[in-house]
Design a protein around this motif. Sequence first.
Motif, PDB file in Angstrom:
ATOM      1  N   ASP A 108     -46.535  50.078  49.476  1.00 55.50           N
ATOM      2  CA  ASP A 108     -45.976  49.112  50.429  1.00 55.50           C
ATOM      3  C   ASP A 108     -45.457  49.720  51.725  1.00 55.50           C
ATOM      4  O   ASP A 108     -44.728  49.057  52.455  1.00 55.50           O
ATOM      5  N   PHE A 109     -45.797  50.952  52.017  1.00 53.36           N
ATOM      6  CA  PHE A 109     -45.309  51.577  53.244  1.00 53.36           C
ATOM      7  C   PHE A 109     -46.106  51.030  54.419  1.00 53.36           C
ATOM      8  O   PHE A 109     -47.311  51.196  54.495  1.00 53.36           O
ATOM      9  N   ASP A 110     -45.426  50.372  55.338  1.00 50.26           N
ATOM     10  CA  ASP A 110     -46.088  49.766  56.496  1.00 50.26           C
ATOM     11  C   ASP A 110     -45.079  49.655  57.635  1.00 50.26           C
ATOM     12  O   ASP A 110     -44.339  48.676  57.730  1.00 50.26           O
ATOM     13  N   LEU A 111     -45.035  50.670  58.466  1.00 49.53           N
ATOM     14  CA  LEU A 111     -44.139  50.680  59.626  1.00 49.53           C
ATOM     15  C   LEU A 111     -44.935  51.033  60.862  1.00 49.53           C
ATOM     16  O   LEU A 111     -45.784  51.919  60.833  1.00 49.53           O
ATOM     17  N   SER A 112     -44.637  50.353  61.939  1.00 50.11           N
ATOM     18  CA  SER A 112     -45.279  50.694  63.208  1.00 50.11           C
ATOM     19  C   SER A 112     -44.255  50.554  64.319  1.00 50.11           C
ATOM     20  O   SER A 112     -43.306  49.777  64.212  1.00 50.11           O
ATOM     21  N   GLY A 113     -44.462  51.326  65.345  1.00 51.89           N
ATOM     22  CA  GLY A 113     -43.606  51.194  66.515  1.00 51.89           C
ATOM     23  C   GLY A 113     -44.054  50.001  67.325  1.00 51.89           C
ATOM     24  O   GLY A 113     -45.233  49.659  67.352  1.00 51.89           O
ATOM     25  N   TRP A 114     -43.125  49.349  67.966  1.00 54.38           N
ATOM     26  CA  TRP A 114     -43.488  48.208  68.787  1.00 54.38           C
ATOM     27  C   TRP A 114     -42.448  47.998  69.870  1.00 54.38           C
ATOM     28  O   TRP A 114     -41.335  48.507  69.796  1.00 54.38           O
ATOM     29  N   VAL A 115     -42.852  47.289  70.876  1.00 51.41           N
ATOM     30  CA  VAL A 115     -41.983  46.938  71.995  1.00 51.41           C
ATOM     31  C   VAL A 115     -42.080  45.435  72.169  1.00 51.41           C
ATOM     32  O   VAL A 115     -43.170  44.870  72.090  1.00 51.41           O
ATOM     33  N   GLY A 116     -40.958  44.790  72.389  1.00 53.40           N
ATOM     34  CA  GLY A 116     -40.960  43.343  72.571  1.00 53.40           C
ATOM     35  C   GLY A 116     -40.387  42.964  73.921  1.00 53.40           C
ATOM     36  O   GLY A 116     -39.519  43.652  74.453  1.00 53.40           O
ATOM     37  N   LEU A 117     -40.883  41.894  74.463  1.00 56.13           N
ATOM     38  CA  LEU A 117     -40.347  41.322  75.701  1.00 56.13           C
ATOM     39  C   LEU A 117     -39.432  40.178  75.296  1.00 56.13           C
ATOM     40  O   LEU A 117     -39.877  39.206  74.688  1.00 56.13           O
ATOM     41  N   ALA A 129     -44.433  30.171  77.657  1.00 54.72           N
ATOM     42  CA  ALA A 129     -45.886  30.008  77.675  1.00 54.72           C
ATOM     43  C   ALA A 129     -46.501  30.696  78.891  1.00 54.72           C
ATOM     44  O   ALA A 129     -47.548  31.351  78.778  1.00 54.72           O
ATOM     45  N   ARG A 130     -45.872  30.560  80.062  1.00 57.10           N
ATOM     46  CA  ARG A 130     -46.391  31.227  81.272  1.00 57.10           C
ATOM     47  C   ARG A 130     -46.362  32.738  81.118  1.00 57.10           C
ATOM     48  O   ARG A 130     -47.308  33.435  81.508  1.00 57.10           O
ATOM     49  N   LEU A 131     -45.275  33.263  80.562  1.00 57.38           N
ATOM     50  CA  LEU A 131     -45.177  34.708  80.340  1.00 57.38           C
ATOM     51  C   LEU A 131     -46.252  35.175  79.359  1.00 57.38           C
ATOM     52  O   LEU A 131     -46.900  36.212  79.572  1.00 57.38           O
ATOM     53  N   GLN A 132     -46.462  34.425  78.293  1.00 57.53           N
ATOM     54  CA  GLN A 132     -47.470  34.793  77.298  1.00 57.53           C
ATOM     55  C   GLN A 132     -48.862  34.815  77.920  1.00 57.53           C
ATOM     56  O   GLN A 132     -49.646  35.726  77.669  1.00 57.53           O
ATOM     57  N   GLU A 133     -49.164  33.816  78.744  1.00 58.77           N
ATOM     58  CA  GLU A 133     -50.483  33.779  79.404  1.00 58.77           C
ATOM     59  C   GLU A 133     -50.657  34.949  80.360  1.00 58.77           C
ATOM     60  O   GLU A 133     -51.729  35.554  80.430  1.00 58.77           O
ATOM     61  N   ALA A 134     -49.602  35.300  81.090  1.00 62.35           N
ATOM     62  CA  ALA A 134     -49.670  36.444  82.006  1.00 62.35           C
ATOM     63  C   ALA A 134     -49.891  37.739  81.229  1.00 62.35           C
ATOM     64  O   ALA A 134     -50.674  38.611  81.642  1.00 62.35           O
ATOM     65  N   LEU A 135     -49.220  37.863  80.099  1.00 64.64           N
ATOM     66  CA  LEU A 135     -49.400  39.057  79.264  1.00 64.64           C
ATOM     67  C   LEU A 135     -50.809  39.112  78.685  1.00 64.64           C
ATOM     68  O   LEU A 135     -51.427  40.183  78.636  1.00 64.64           O
ATOM     69  N   LYS A 136     -51.352  37.967  78.263  1.00 69.24           N
ATOM     70  CA  LYS A 136     -52.728  37.929  77.745  1.00 69.24           C
ATOM     71  C   LYS A 136     -53.714  38.421  78.807  1.00 69.24           C
ATOM     72  O   LYS A 136     -54.618  39.201  78.508  1.00 69.24           O
ATOM     73  N   GLU A 154     -52.007  51.309  70.417  1.00 72.11           N
ATOM     74  CA  GLU A 154     -52.837  50.229  69.902  1.00 72.11           C
ATOM     75  C   GLU A 154     -52.164  48.917  70.269  1.00 72.11           C
ATOM     76  O   GLU A 154     -51.181  48.527  69.626  1.00 72.11           O
ATOM     77  N   PRO A 155     -52.634  48.232  71.304  1.00 75.12           N
ATOM     78  CA  PRO A 155     -51.972  46.991  71.714  1.00 75.12           C
ATOM     79  C   PRO A 155     -52.047  45.916  70.637  1.00 75.12           C
ATOM     80  O   PRO A 155     -53.052  45.777  69.953  1.00 75.12           O
ATOM     81  N   ASP A 156     -50.950  45.209  70.493  1.00 76.02           N
ATOM     82  CA  ASP A 156     -50.850  44.138  69.495  1.00 76.02           C
ATOM     83  C   ASP A 156     -49.988  43.034  70.108  1.00 76.02           C
ATOM     84  O   ASP A 156     -48.813  42.909  69.788  1.00 76.02           O
ATOM     85  N   LEU A 157     -50.576  42.285  70.989  1.00 73.74           N
ATOM     86  CA  LEU A 157     -49.850  41.217  71.665  1.00 73.74           C
ATOM     87  C   LEU A 157     -49.706  40.031  70.717  1.00 73.74           C
ATOM     88  O   LEU A 157     -50.686  39.504  70.205  1.00 73.74           O
ATOM     89  N   ARG A 158     -48.472  39.648  70.491  1.00 72.43           N
ATOM     90  CA  ARG A 158     -48.187  38.526  69.592  1.00 72.43           C
ATOM     91  C   ARG A 158     -47.457  37.439  70.356  1.00 72.43           C
ATOM     92  O   ARG A 158     -46.730  37.723  71.295  1.00 72.43           O
ATOM     93  N   PRO A 159     -47.594  36.206  69.895  1.00 75.19           N
ATOM     94  CA  PRO A 159     -46.791  35.141  70.494  1.00 75.19           C
ATOM     95  C   PRO A 159     -45.327  35.332  70.110  1.00 75.19           C
ATOM     96  O   PRO A 159     -45.000  36.135  69.223  1.00 75.19           O
ATOM     97  N   ALA A 160     -44.444  34.597  70.755  1.00 75.70           N
ATOM     98  CA  ALA A 160     -43.004  34.735  70.521  1.00 75.70           C
ATOM     99  C   ALA A 160     -42.655  34.622  69.037  1.00 75.70           C
ATOM    100  O   ALA A 160     -41.855  35.407  68.514  1.00 75.70           O
ATOM    101  N   ALA A 161     -43.274  33.670  68.337  1.00 70.82           N
ATOM    102  CA  ALA A 161     -42.975  33.494  66.911  1.00 70.82           C
ATOM    103  C   ALA A 161     -43.387  34.719  66.105  1.00 70.82           C
ATOM    104  O   ALA A 161     -42.686  35.128  65.170  1.00 70.82           O
ATOM    105  N   GLY A 162     -44.507  35.350  66.466  1.00 72.92           N
ATOM    106  CA  GLY A 162     -44.961  36.560  65.774  1.00 72.92           C
ATOM    107  C   GLY A 162     -44.020  37.728  66.006  1.00 72.92           C
ATOM    108  O   GLY A 162     -43.751  38.524  65.102  1.00 72.92           O
TER     109      GLY A 162
END
Length: 187
Positions: A108-117, A129-136, A154-162
């Motif tokens: 079950d080892f699953d850790l990754s670094g990430w940055v959130g806006l 929604a506008r920010l998410q579209e600009a990031l996409k 490794e980019p992993d753009l997620r929506p706010a809920a993700g």
Amino acid sequence: MRTCAPCWTMRGVIPARSAPAARKASPPSSGRNSRGAPMSRWRMSSTAPAASLMNDIVAGHLPVGWTSTASAMPHMQTGRVRVLAASTATRTPFFPDVPTAQEQGVADFDLSGWVGLYGPAGLPEAVVARLQEALKRAFADPTLQQRFTAMGIEPDLRPAAGLMQAAQREDRLWAAAAAAGHIKKEQ
């Protein structure tokens, strides 16, 4: 890595707590990781810059350390460091021959670094929604994709809920590790 002969694989790191290099690496800690697997008694610091960690590994002052692909990549050509495991559930495309910690027996080892806006509480959904579209659009730009690849990201753009789910998952994981005594505050 030169100072820790058993540290050539994750299977060597886990029982290495009795190795002389492991004893040299740092003062004692709980001896178990957040999943309860026995780990060497190495101090972990979330405040040490990745560059300092990598310098200590390259110089042989530390036998092992956890860091990002981005901070390890520049040192890979030197031959003085070796990637032992990917901390994520799947292998990284940057080191496809390196098995994951799970593949090496750390369940079950699953850790990754990430940055959130993040924005202020109550930010209107239309702005989110506008920010998410600009990031996409930015993440789809080939120049940015090439830059990410060059940096080992490794980019992993997620929506706010993700993003919220990822943050809550890690909060639960680290809170459980602290409650079990696997993380201790040092002065």
